[in-house]
Write a protein that holds these residues in place. Structure first.
Motif, PDB file in Angstrom:
ATOM      1  N   GLU A 111       0.748  -1.378  -0.015  1.00  0.00           N
ATOM      2  CA  GLU A 111      -0.105   0.079   0.114  1.00  0.00           C
ATOM      3  C   GLU A 111       0.696   1.324  -0.037  1.00  0.00           C
ATOM      4  OE1 GLU A 111      -3.062  -0.321   2.854  1.00  0.00           O
ATOM      5  OE2 GLU A 111      -4.291  -1.515   1.665  1.00  0.00           O
ATOM      6  N   ALA A 112       2.126   1.293   0.560  1.00  0.00           N
ATOM      7  CA  ALA A 112       2.921   2.324   0.513  1.00  0.00           C
ATOM      8  C   ALA A 112       3.518   2.469  -0.578  1.00  0.00           C
ATOM      9  CB  ALA A 112       4.104   2.015   1.469  1.00  0.00           C
TER      10      ALA A 112
ATOM     11  N   ASP B 162       5.236   3.237  -4.538  1.00  0.00           N
ATOM     12  CA  ASP B 162       4.754   4.059  -5.758  1.00  0.00           C
ATOM     13  C   ASP B 162       4.209   3.311  -6.889  1.00  0.00           C
ATOM     14  OD1 ASP B 162       5.231   6.658  -4.405  1.00  0.00           O
ATOM     15  OD2 ASP B 162       7.359   5.942  -4.162  1.00  0.00           O
TER      16      ASP B 162
ATOM     17  N   CYS C 206      -5.797  -4.692  -1.105  1.00  0.00           N
ATOM     18  CA  CYS C 206      -4.865  -3.535  -0.564  1.00  0.00           C
ATOM     19  C   CYS C 206      -5.968  -2.500  -0.835  1.00  0.00           C
ATOM     20  CB  CYS C 206      -3.633  -3.503  -1.381  1.00  0.00           C
ATOM     21  SG  CYS C 206      -2.484  -4.715  -0.977  1.00  0.00           S
TER      22      CYS C 206
ATOM     23  N   ASN D 175      -6.341   0.631   0.232  1.00  0.00           N
ATOM     24  CA  ASN D 175      -5.589   1.849   0.616  1.00  0.00           C
ATOM     25  C   ASN D 175      -4.290   2.062  -0.282  1.00  0.00           C
ATOM     26  OD1 ASN D 175      -7.722   2.355   2.204  1.00  0.00           O
ATOM     27  ND2 ASN D 175      -6.673   1.427   3.678  1.00  0.00           N
ATOM     28  N   ARG D 176      -4.249   1.426  -1.340  1.00  0.00           N
ATOM     29  CA  ARG D 176      -2.817   1.401  -2.188  1.00  0.00           C
ATOM     30  C   ARG D 176      -2.928   3.073  -2.624  1.00  0.00           C
ATOM     31  NH1 ARG D 176      -6.612  -1.465  -4.897  1.00  0.00           N
ATOM     32  NH2 ARG D 176      -7.266  -0.580  -7.005  1.00  0.00           N
ATOM     33  N   GLN D 177      -1.570   3.384  -2.636  1.00  0.00           N
ATOM     34  CA  GLN D 177      -1.171   4.593  -3.109  1.00  0.00           C
ATOM     35  C   GLN D 177      -0.832   4.774  -4.470  1.00  0.00           C
ATOM     36  OE1 GLN D 177      -1.460   7.177  -0.685  1.00  0.00           O
ATOM     37  NE2 GLN D 177      -2.426   5.568   0.404  1.00  0.00           N
ATOM     38  N   GLY D 178       0.028   3.684  -4.894  1.00  0.00           N
ATOM     39  CA  GLY D 178       0.719   3.875  -6.260  1.00  0.00           C
ATOM     40  C   GLY D 178      -0.009   3.154  -7.362  1.00  0.00           C
ATOM     41  N   THR D 179       1.122   2.991  -8.479  1.00  0.00           N
ATOM     42  CA  THR D 179       0.233   2.493  -9.563  1.00  0.00           C
ATOM     43  C   THR D 179       0.528   0.889  -9.621  1.00  0.00           C
ATOM     44  OG1 THR D 179       1.095   4.492 -10.659  1.00  0.00           O
ATOM     45  CG2 THR D 179       0.592   2.554 -12.058  1.00  0.00           C
ATOM     46  N   TRP D 180      -0.304   0.246  -9.905  1.00  0.00           N
ATOM     47  CA  TRP D 180      -0.328  -1.113 -10.037  1.00  0.00           C
ATOM     48  C   TRP D 180      -0.340  -1.800 -11.375  1.00  0.00           C
ATOM     49  CZ3 TRP D 180      -1.340  -4.892  -5.718  1.00  0.00           C
ATOM     50  CH2 TRP D 180      -1.063  -4.540  -4.263  1.00  0.00           C
TER      51      TRP D 180
END
Lengths: 412, 236
Positions: free
Chosen positions: A114-115, A117, A133, A135-140
């Motif tokens: 989740e942290a 990028d 996840c 609350n993921r912040q980044g690009t998957w």
């Protein structure tokens, strides 16, 4: 641990400078790669060099491996087979087991995922983590290493909604891609020329392997290196070999190991051993996952490399064979087509008969084998070494960070 | 790539020439939203409305992407016509197109469509590809960056070119034609500021049939030419 600068003699200084310049645009980025095994198979081999090199280039990169029991990997093998077109029936109990194990993995991996990028999820095994996840912040990014062009309906029906949630996907070839509602990129895999599997060997080391497996130095050797997997068609290779033997006393080496995430290998190996029984010139070898030097020596001792797959993601064993200056006879499928070019680097075949015909042709045209060997090695140097692979990942990451247009001016 | 003033045989023109800035580039290829084509008619329809980037990619970027340098076909349309549709006539007509002859990509598209329409009017059946040989329309993003290296005078072209990546060669020789006012390469643009060997080098560059070369072949040719015309015996 090797440094990227050790590749300078092979690819030149400018290529390494290029990587550093691209990576300079990615400072401060946190990247995580997730797959399902630390060893065995092409994906683990790629990640084993990619992670430290991304770190060396100043990108904070982690490699996480999902854990599971036999039931879980039986389900993911069903995904794997189904994606590659084998008719399979996905049962509700299998889906439950898959999601349950994915949830257990998510408990452990959620903070780092989740942290991050950017998260690269390799193949379908860890694909469900995205849903876990929130609350993921980044690009998957979903990285598909296999030929998913004609998946089994039941598997695709389940996986498609999962994969639609990703921000982008990467395929080795356009033919493997699926209609998905996000950008799809093409990155072919690569080999590490300084790894144990590809490094130059002394004659003494090759002789040791030749003696260990009782290979006759006077007769041609045909070798197929691959996992014992039905899609690699080891039984078809034996059939082709028998057709050749009517004319030429060749030897056949079938060598491969298992991977932690492949429960079917033992059964395929048993069938291959049964088919080869009684013929001392067929060498069926089951090698441990770390037998890289042995594989390297077997490829270098061979006259022709075979990779008669009926489905193939990319076929790194083909790349390895070409890098060692050997002509390759490969199945006319998947990534083998990108590498084996008729009359230039080898031949594409569609049947045991085709394999036998091309082997006999090459054995009777030694000069052509040599020319193909030289072309094949240069072809790999330019296109399929890890530096090109790394460059494309970095280019993709710059694009994902900056937004895609046809031209992007990066910082020096 | 440092300048040796004593050996500098090229004379500068009246205008002070700034050093040649060596750029580099890397490509990431993307699958477009265009549906793949399975037969010649579908292909014609897709070409008619695919993005310009896609046409540019299939004609001009084939040389830089990781693939075999096919000695027979230099654009993807011709290659597909031959290898997937097995239409030799169409493949030859498409192969002969020089994409750099046209002022813009719309003009190139029109020429391609003309060839496809002609062929469709000549044949009595529509050629089909096997299901695993469909044509996928791609495009690419080019990430461009400054290497911080410069070439100060034509004498140093030879060494500089011999040390370039294929990305730099592509950027300065192929991609340049997309952005320079006269649709030429960056070396030619820069050499305009130099008399003597500079002018001779421009003439030699204009004669290179680069479209039929791989980037490594082009590099060898440029190294040979620059050594012969501008060199000071410092050929690597």
């Amino acid at each position: 641990m090797r440094s990227l600068r050790e590749y300078e003699k092979i690819v030149g200084t400018a290529v390494l400078n290029q990587l550093e310049q691209l990576a300079g645009n990615l400072t401060g980025l946190k990247v995580v790669h997730v797959n399902s095994t630390k060893s065995g198979g092409g994906v683990a081999e790629i990640l084993a060099w990619m992670i430290p090199f991304m770190q060396e280039l100043g990108i904070e990169t982690a490699w996480e491996v999902i854990k599971g029991d036999g039931t879980f990997f039986n389900v993911t093998k069903t995904f794997h087979n189904g994606l590659q077109g084998q008719p399979v029936n996905l049962l509700p109990s299998q889906i439950k087991a898959y999601e349950q194990t994915s949830a257990e993995n998510a408990e452990r991996l959620r903070p780092i995922l989740e942290a991050a990028d950017m998260v690269f999820v390799h193949d379908p095994q860890p694909a469900f983590l995205l849903r876990l996840c929130p609350n993921r912040q980044g690009t998957w990014i979903w990285r598909c290493h296999i030929d998913a062009s004609h998946p089994s309906r039941s598997v695709w029906k389940y996986l498609r909604p999962l994969l639609e949630g990703y921000d982008a996907s990467i395929f080795s070839m356009a033919e493997f891609s699926k209609s998905l509602p996000h950008p799809q990129f093409l990155i072919a895999p690569s080999i590490d020329p300084l790894s144990e599997k590809n490094i130059e060997l002394k004659q003494r080391e090759k002789n040791e392997i030749r003696n260990r497996f009782s290979l006759d130095p006077k007769r041609p050797i045909l070798t197929q290196i691959s996992r014992y997997d039905r899609f690699k068609d080891p039984l078809g290779v034996i059939e082709g070999y028998r057709l050749i033997r009517k004319f030429t006393p060749v030897q056949l080496v079938l060598a491969g190991g298992g991977a932690d995430d492949d429960p079917e290998g033992a059964e395929v190996l048993r069938q291959v051993e049964e088919a080869a029984a009684g013929d001392p010139d067929i060498h069926v070898l089951s090698l441990p996952a770390d037998a890289h030097l042995t594989i390297n020596a077997l490829q270098r001792l061979s006259d022709i490399i075979i990779q008669k797959s009926t489905r193939e993601g990319f076929g790194l064993t083909v790349t390895e064979g070409l890098w060692k200056g050997k002509p390759v006879i490969g199945g006319d499928v998947g990534g083998i087509r990108l590498q084996v070019i008729n009359y230039h680097t080898g031949f594409l075949v569609n049947s045991p008969e085709g394999m036998s015909q091309r082997v006999r042709y090459l054995l009777n045209h030694q000069n052509m084998m040599q020319i193909m060997g030289i072309k094949g090695r240069e072809f790999v140097r330019e296109n399929f070494l890890l530096t090109r692979h790394l460059r494309e990942y970095l280019t993709l990451m710059v694009g994902l960070r900056r937004g895609f247009t046809d031209r992007l001016i990066a910082a020096a | 790539m440092t300048r040796n003033r004593e050996n500098n045989r090229s004379r500068r023109s009246k205008v002070e020439v700034t050093p040649f800035q060596i750029m580099d580039c890397a490509l990431i290829v993307r699958i477009t939203d265009q549906l793949p084509a399975l037969n010649l008619r579908e292909f014609r329809e897709r070409v008619a409305d695919c993005p310009f980037d896609s046409i540019y990619h299939h004609f001009c970027e084939t040389v830089i992407r990781p693939s075999f340098d096919d000695p027979e076909f230099h654009n993807d349309f011709a290659r597909w016509a031959r290898r997937a549709l097995h239409d030799h006539v169409l493949a030859e007509r498409l192969e002969i197109i020089n994409p750099y002859e046209f002022a813009d990509l719309e003009e190139l598209r029109k020429v391609v469509l003309d060839i496809l329409d002609d062929r469709l009017s000549e044949i009595h059946f529509i050629p089909w590809a096997l299901h695993n040989r469909q044509f996928f329309f791609h495009s690419a993003t080019t990430v461009i960056f400054d290497t911080s290296l410069t070439i100060d005078s034509p004498e140093h072209l030879c060494t500089a070119i011999s040390q370039m990546t294929t990305g730099s060669l592509y950027y300065h020789f192929w991609e340049a034609r997309r952005r320079t006012p006269e649709h030429t390469d960056d070396f030619t643009e820069w050499l305009r500021g130099w008399d003597g060997e500079g002018a001779r080098m421009i003439k030699a560059l204009s004669k290179i049939d680069f479209y039929y070369m791989s980037l490594r072949e082009l590099q060898r040719t440029l190294v040979e030419l620059s050594d012969k015309i501008c060199g000071n015996g410092a050929r690597p």
